[in-house]
Design a protein around this motif. Structure first.
Motif, PDB file in Angstrom:
ATOM      1  N   LEU A 409      33.697  23.199  54.865  1.00 19.27           N
ATOM      2  CA  LEU A 409      32.790  23.630  55.924  1.00 19.27           C
ATOM      3  C   LEU A 409      31.422  22.952  55.764  1.00 19.27           C
ATOM      4  N   GLY A 410      30.962  22.897  54.515  1.00 15.96           N
ATOM      5  CA  GLY A 410      29.669  22.277  54.250  1.00 15.96           C
ATOM      6  C   GLY A 410      29.668  20.795  54.611  1.00 15.96           C
ATOM      7  N   ALA A 411      30.745  20.114  54.257  1.00 19.36           N
ATOM      8  CA  ALA A 411      30.842  18.674  54.548  1.00 19.36           C
ATOM      9  C   ALA A 411      30.730  18.449  56.054  1.00 19.36           C
ATOM     10  N   ASP A 412      31.400  19.298  56.804  1.00 18.54           N
ATOM     11  CA  ASP A 412      31.397  19.178  58.246  1.00 18.54           C
ATOM     12  C   ASP A 412      29.995  19.440  58.815  1.00 18.54           C
ATOM     13  N   ARG A 413      29.383  20.544  58.375  1.00 17.93           N
ATOM     14  CA  ARG A 413      28.075  20.918  58.915  1.00 17.93           C
ATOM     15  C   ARG A 413      26.963  19.959  58.497  1.00 17.93           C
ATOM     16  N   PHE A 414      27.097  19.417  57.280  1.00 20.50           N
ATOM     17  CA  PHE A 414      25.992  18.613  56.759  1.00 20.50           C
ATOM     18  C   PHE A 414      26.065  17.166  57.241  1.00 20.50           C
ATOM     19  N   GLY A 415      27.250  16.770  57.697  1.00 20.55           N
ATOM     20  CA  GLY A 415      27.433  15.373  58.078  1.00 20.55           C
ATOM     21  C   GLY A 415      27.750  14.496  56.882  1.00 20.55           C
ATOM     22  N   TRP A 416      28.662  14.982  56.053  1.00 22.07           N
ATOM     23  CA  TRP A 416      29.018  14.257  54.824  1.00 22.07           C
ATOM     24  C   TRP A 416      29.598  12.878  55.125  1.00 22.07           C
ATOM     25  N   SER A 417      30.258  12.754  56.301  1.00 21.79           N
ATOM     26  CA  SER A 417      30.903  11.471  56.622  1.00 21.79           C
ATOM     27  C   SER A 417      29.875  10.350  56.799  1.00 21.79           C
ATOM     28  N   GLU A 418      28.580  10.718  56.920  1.00 25.40           N
ATOM     29  CA  GLU A 418      27.522   9.701  57.034  1.00 25.40           C
ATOM     30  C   GLU A 418      27.161   9.070  55.696  1.00 25.40           C
ATOM     31  N   ARG A 419      27.729   9.578  54.633  1.00 28.50           N
ATOM     32  CA  ARG A 419      27.337   9.099  53.295  1.00 28.50           C
ATOM     33  C   ARG A 419      27.693   7.623  53.125  1.00 28.50           C
ATOM     34  N   ARG A 420      26.747   6.886  52.526  1.00 31.84           N
ATOM     35  CA  ARG A 420      26.916   5.438  52.308  1.00 31.84           C
ATOM     36  C   ARG A 420      27.020   5.141  50.819  1.00 31.84           C
ATOM     37  N   ARG A 421      27.329   3.888  50.500  1.00 37.91           N
ATOM     38  CA  ARG A 421      27.354   3.441  49.099  1.00 37.91           C
ATOM     39  C   ARG A 421      25.987   3.680  48.466  1.00 37.91           C
ATOM     40  N   PRO A 422      25.943   3.899  47.123  1.00 37.16           N
ATOM     41  CA  PRO A 422      24.651   4.113  46.460  1.00 37.16           C
ATOM     42  C   PRO A 422      23.673   2.975  46.746  1.00 37.16           C
ATOM     43  N   GLY A 423      22.447   3.337  47.041  1.00 36.08           N
ATOM     44  CA  GLY A 423      21.383   2.353  47.212  1.00 36.08           C
ATOM     45  C   GLY A 423      21.478   1.538  48.486  1.00 36.08           C
ATOM     46  N   SER A 424      22.266   1.973  49.463  1.00 32.43           N
ATOM     47  CA  SER A 424      22.475   1.108  50.624  1.00 32.43           C
ATOM     48  C   SER A 424      21.838   1.617  51.917  1.00 32.43           C
ATOM     49  N   LYS A 425      21.160   2.764  51.850  1.00 27.26           N
ATOM     50  CA  LYS A 425      20.540   3.252  53.084  1.00 27.26           C
ATOM     51  C   LYS A 425      19.027   3.309  52.894  1.00 27.26           C
ATOM     52  N   ARG A 426      18.322   2.683  53.786  1.00 25.08           N
ATOM     53  CA  ARG A 426      16.869   2.606  53.633  1.00 25.08           C
ATOM     54  C   ARG A 426      16.181   2.813  54.973  1.00 25.08           C
ATOM     55  N   GLU A 427      15.109   3.611  54.934  1.00 28.91           N
ATOM     56  CA  GLU A 427      14.258   3.780  56.121  1.00 28.91           C
ATOM     57  C   GLU A 427      12.838   3.454  55.693  1.00 28.91           C
ATOM     58  N   GLY A 428      12.380   2.266  56.028  1.00 24.71           N
ATOM     59  CA  GLY A 428      11.054   1.844  55.572  1.00 24.71           C
ATOM     60  C   GLY A 428      11.014   1.809  54.061  1.00 24.71           C
ATOM     61  N   ASN A 429      10.062   2.546  53.484  1.00 25.21           N
ATOM     62  CA  ASN A 429       9.945   2.567  52.030  1.00 25.21           C
ATOM     63  C   ASN A 429      10.886   3.573  51.365  1.00 25.21           C
ATOM     64  N   TRP A 430      11.621   4.323  52.186  1.00 22.17           N
ATOM     65  CA  TRP A 430      12.442   5.390  51.618  1.00 22.17           C
ATOM     66  C   TRP A 430      13.893   4.972  51.454  1.00 22.17           C
ATOM     67  N   LEU A 431      14.390   5.161  50.241  1.00 25.56           N
ATOM     68  CA  LEU A 431      15.827   5.034  49.993  1.00 25.56           C
ATOM     69  C   LEU A 431      16.425   6.410  50.255  1.00 25.56           C
ATOM     70  N   ILE A 432      17.473   6.469  51.061  1.00 29.05           N
ATOM     71  CA  ILE A 432      18.012   7.763  51.494  1.00 29.05           C
ATOM     72  C   ILE A 432      19.397   7.979  50.883  1.00 29.05           C
ATOM     73  N   GLY A 433      19.620   9.191  50.408  1.00 24.29           N
ATOM     74  CA  GLY A 433      20.953   9.477  49.873  1.00 24.29           C
ATOM     75  C   GLY A 433      21.318  10.934  50.050  1.00 24.29           C
ATOM     76  N   ILE A 434      22.623  11.213  50.034  1.00 20.90           N
ATOM     77  CA  ILE A 434      23.069  12.604  50.062  1.00 20.90           C
ATOM     78  C   ILE A 434      23.975  12.891  48.866  1.00 20.90           C
ATOM     79  N   GLY A 435      23.972  14.143  48.447  1.00 23.56           N
ATOM     80  CA  GLY A 435      24.761  14.534  47.279  1.00 23.56           C
ATOM     81  C   GLY A 435      25.338  15.919  47.470  1.00 23.56           C
ATOM     82  N   VAL A 436      26.375  16.190  46.695  1.00 26.56           N
ATOM     83  CA  VAL A 436      27.062  17.473  46.792  1.00 26.56           C
ATOM     84  C   VAL A 436      27.302  18.008  45.388  1.00 26.56           C
ATOM     85  N   SER A 437      27.454  19.316  45.291  1.00 24.87           N
ATOM     86  CA  SER A 437      27.937  19.911  44.049  1.00 24.87           C
ATOM     87  C   SER A 437      28.676  21.188  44.395  1.00 24.87           C
ATOM     88  N   ALA A 438      29.542  21.595  43.491  1.00 26.05           N
ATOM     89  CA  ALA A 438      30.144  22.917  43.605  1.00 26.05           C
ATOM     90  C   ALA A 438      29.156  23.924  43.047  1.00 26.05           C
TER      91      ALA A 438
END
Ligand code: MOS
Length: 733
Positions: A409-438
């Motif tokens: 449910l969390g993956a669906d609501r959070f938009g987990w499918s948008e996750r990219r390879r480490p270090g590959s998403k950038r907005e200006g000076n910001w490196l963007i990432g998402i993470g999960v834990s149980a």
């Protein structure tokens, strides 16, 4: 009442009041400043003096002499009580460290004197005049150094070691393996209200207004330490500005206040000044953890080992950091071990989700790393290794477990499918990432008593020594009584935190909500019986609804049921074997998005989501507030909180809220909480479980995993400060 069979349908299931989003019934008292906290208590008939505590300036040794003569002569001073004056005092049952008394210093800022004066400023100023001559002894302060001498302690709350199958063999044979070390620092509860007490003697009877999570434990231990009969102590703690475990066990302030009030022959109030709290009281001990995991290429874990080292005074208390690893994931070959070093730092003890909170900070990074090694999605990896039985004792099923539901449910609501390879998403000076834990936290239950009255006006009054540490106890207890007695919440009064009331579970270990409302349930069953009997109703078909008691064709309004009497129901809920036959735990999933500044390495949280499966939610407003607070605490733990140890002098250097940095509003722009719609009939007649500590469990690792996903830099030593990231970041340009 003993709860020893799964709950069937009962009045709580009506959910007319329980489960409803009812705002805190004590909210107005708090927002208008009329909820009196310990230090604010004021009875005009009992003018009080101010006690100012003095803490030891060494970590270990003895006091050779103390000279309080200048302090005694200072303006406004009424009395000075030193640790030498009172001699050796007994430690309470729940106290590992000495709180006051005698010449021995066990840790820095141990209380060694209290100065009583007409005003706070006079007391504080005189306290600075006390001269102390110490004999210093060498102490051990560095966990990393002392871990070599760490030992396997006797069983405490947790078994130190467990093993199933052949871990070594399976780990060697596994095609994919991980062997990494992680570290969590000492942390401070940093609750908003510092520890505070007012003590007043009346002959040999002692009244104490304090800030305590556990009324009966404090009363018992205060009686031991002050050496009076427990029956002579009246302890009250109706409002508490947070505790997080730091107010579970008796602290120095009521002890100092009791001695000070005796010496000053009047009531005395003592608060621990904020800079004293971190070293005088307890903290969450630092851990060093080693995790090894072996898996098949399809993602199935075949071997898992978790070892943890922590330290404490006299080698007394383990941090149970491997607790979740025994239960969270399947795997036929497994071992856990905890070792304890002796440290002369202030006492290590419970802090919100002791065990699981620091344990998951390590385990859930390891799981993220392992998923990457295998090359599967970390959510998929967790789902593959889900288990519906205790992996160490497969004959014990979980009472209810929906970790997989939370992750999906969390993956669906959070938009987990948008996750990219480490270090590959950038907005200006910001490196963007998402993470999960149980998220995982055990569901404990403690015996809990309550007394419920019905008066001639039809008002229900609940009395229990349960505390409300900001959690919402007042409200959920009112809801429980209202549901049971068939009235609305405004017809229920709740009186808490007073040793004259029946002994409850108290607030701790996320056992408070479920245990204390179950005690109220039991007392209400008794009150229903008393009413039924008084009215001469048939107990088989009696119902309590809409302020009316009904049976057959007869009905009597509750306002008339008591007549001119007060009817009382009192009982204690105790627990049978269901926690032994079934593993009771709570589950969740945390999702976090972070941005990391490519130039400075500063991490900022952008979004957080928690999905929780924790049985029936008694009140979605107070439960949500608990989880949001816990997530915030987990954010502090991940990114900034660390008590820095001076390993030569043996104390926490940053012992105030300027140097010890907790997360604040600006650190967390957006948080969301979703509760799974579930009940757990094995947990109690309320079918509820704890949730307040589940919220902190795993969240720091989700942040660490998001930082890794943003930057490609894996940090295994908390907190994740910019110095640990900056060397691995790409060029800013
Ligand atoms: Mo919790 S550490 O039992 O307040």
């Amino acid at each position: 009442m003993q709860f020893d069979r799964p709950a069937t349908t009962n009045p709580i299931d009506q959910l007319k009041v329980v489960g409803q989003p009812i705002p805190r019934i004590d909210g107005q008292l708090k927002t208008t400043g009329r909820a009196m906290y310990a230090y604010e208590w004021h009875d005009p008939k009992m003018p009080y003096a101010y006690g100012y505590p003095v803490g030891a300036a060494i970590a270990k040794g003895r006091i050779k002499s103390m000279d309080a003569s200048a302090a005694k002569k200072a303006p406004g001073v009424i009395a000075v009580v030193t640790t030498l004056d009172v001699g050796d005092l007994k430690k309470g049952k729940f106290n590992n460290a000495k709180l006051f008394g005698g010449d021995e210093i066990e840790h820095y800022h141990q209380a060694i004197a209290v100065v009583v004066a007409q005003t706070f400023e006079q007391a504080r100023s005189a306290a600075a005049l006390i001269k102390v001559d110490y004999t210093k002894e060498k102490g051990a302060f560095d966990l990393r150094q002392e871990m070599r001498a760490a030992v396997k302690p006797e069983k405490q709350f947790d078994e130190p070691d467990t093993a199933v199958g052949d871990f070594d063999g399976a780990f060697k044979a596994a095609p994919v393996t991980l062997d990494e070390s992680y570290a969590t620092p000492d942390q401070s509860h940093a609750m908003m209200e510092p520890h505070a007490s007012i003590a007043a003697w009346d002959g040999d009877e002692l009244t104490v207004w304090t800030s305590s999570q556990m009324i009966d434990w404090w009363r018992t231990d205060l009686a031991t330490t002050v050496a009076i009969d427990k029956e002579k102590i009246h302890l009250m703690s109706p409002f508490i500005g947070g505790g997080f475990g730091g107010k579970l066990y008796l602290r120095a302030d009521p002890v100092l206040a009791a001695f000070a009030a005796k010496a000053a022959e009047r009531p005395v109030k003592v608060a621990l000044p904020r800079p004293l709290v971190m070293n005088n009281t307890t903290h969450r001990p630092a851990t060093i953890q080693r995790i090894r995991i072996g898996a098949e290429r399809d993602g199935k874990i075949t071997a898992i080992a978790h070892e943890s080292w922590s330290g404490d005074l006299h080698g007394s208390r383990l941090e149970g950091a491997v607790a979740q690893t025994r239960l969270l994931y399947a795997g036929a070959n497994r071992m856990t071990a905890m070792r304890l070093a002796t440290l002369d730092l202030p006492e290590g003890n419970d802090m919100r989700a002791p065990g699981e909170a620091p344990g998951l900070m390590a385990l859930e990074i390891a799981i993220d790393e392992m998923a990457e090694k295998i090359g599967i999605d970390p959510i998929e990896f967790r789902i593959i290794n889900d288990t519906q039985v205790d992996p160490e004792k497969p004959e014990r099923p979980f009472s209810h477990r929906d970790l997989v539901g939370c992750l999906k449910l969390g993956a669906d609501r959070f938009g987990w499918s948008e996750r990219r390879r480490p270090g590959s998403k950038r907005e200006g000076n910001w490196l963007i990432g998402i993470g999960v834990s149980a998220a995982f936290r055990n569901n404990l239950v403690l015996a809990s008593g309550a007394r419920v009255r019905l008066d001639k006006d039809g008002i229900i009054t609940v009395e229990t020594d349960m505390t409300d540490i900001g959690t919402g106890s007042y409200t959920i207890i009112a809801q429980t009584a209202a549901e049971m007695m068939g009235v609305t919440v405004d017809k229920v009064g709740v009186r808490l935190g007073d040793s004259r009331f029946p002994v409850s579970a108290g607030s701790g270990g996320q056992f408070g909500a479920n245990s204390s409302t179950s005690g109220v349930y039991a007392a209400c069953v008794k009150l229903r019986e008393a009413i039924t009997q008084k009215l001469g109703f048939n107990s088989d078909d009696v119902s309590f609804e809409n302020g009316t008691v009904r049976s057959d064709n007869r009905s009597v309004p509750l306002t008339e049921a008591a007549g001119s009497e007060v009817l009382i129901g009192e009982d204690t809920m105790t627990w049978g074997d269901l926690t032994k036959t079934h593993q009771q735990s709570t589950f969740g999933a945390h999702f976090v998005e972070v941005g990391v500044d490519v130039a400075t390495g500063e991490s900022r949280i952008r979004r957080m989501l928690a999905v929780c499966a924790a049985g029936r939610i008694l009140n979605p407003i107070t439960a949500r507030s608990q989880v949001i607070g816990a997530m915030t605490m987990g954010a502090g733990a991940a990114l900034s909180e660390e008590l820095v140890v001076d390993t030569r002098r043996g104390f926490f250097v940053n012992h105030d809220l300027a140097g010890y940095e907790v997360a604040v509003h600006a650190d967390i722009p957006h948080q969301e909480v979703i509760f799974m719609d579930e009940t757990d009939p094995m947990s109690s007649p309320m079918k509820a479980k704890g949730v307040g500590e589940l919220g902190i469990c795993g969240v720091s690792a989700a942040i660490a995993n998001a930082v890794y996903n943003a930057t490609g830099v894996r940090v295994r030593h908390y907190p994740i400060t910019l110095d640990k990231l900056i060397g691995g970041l790409p060029d800013a340009a």
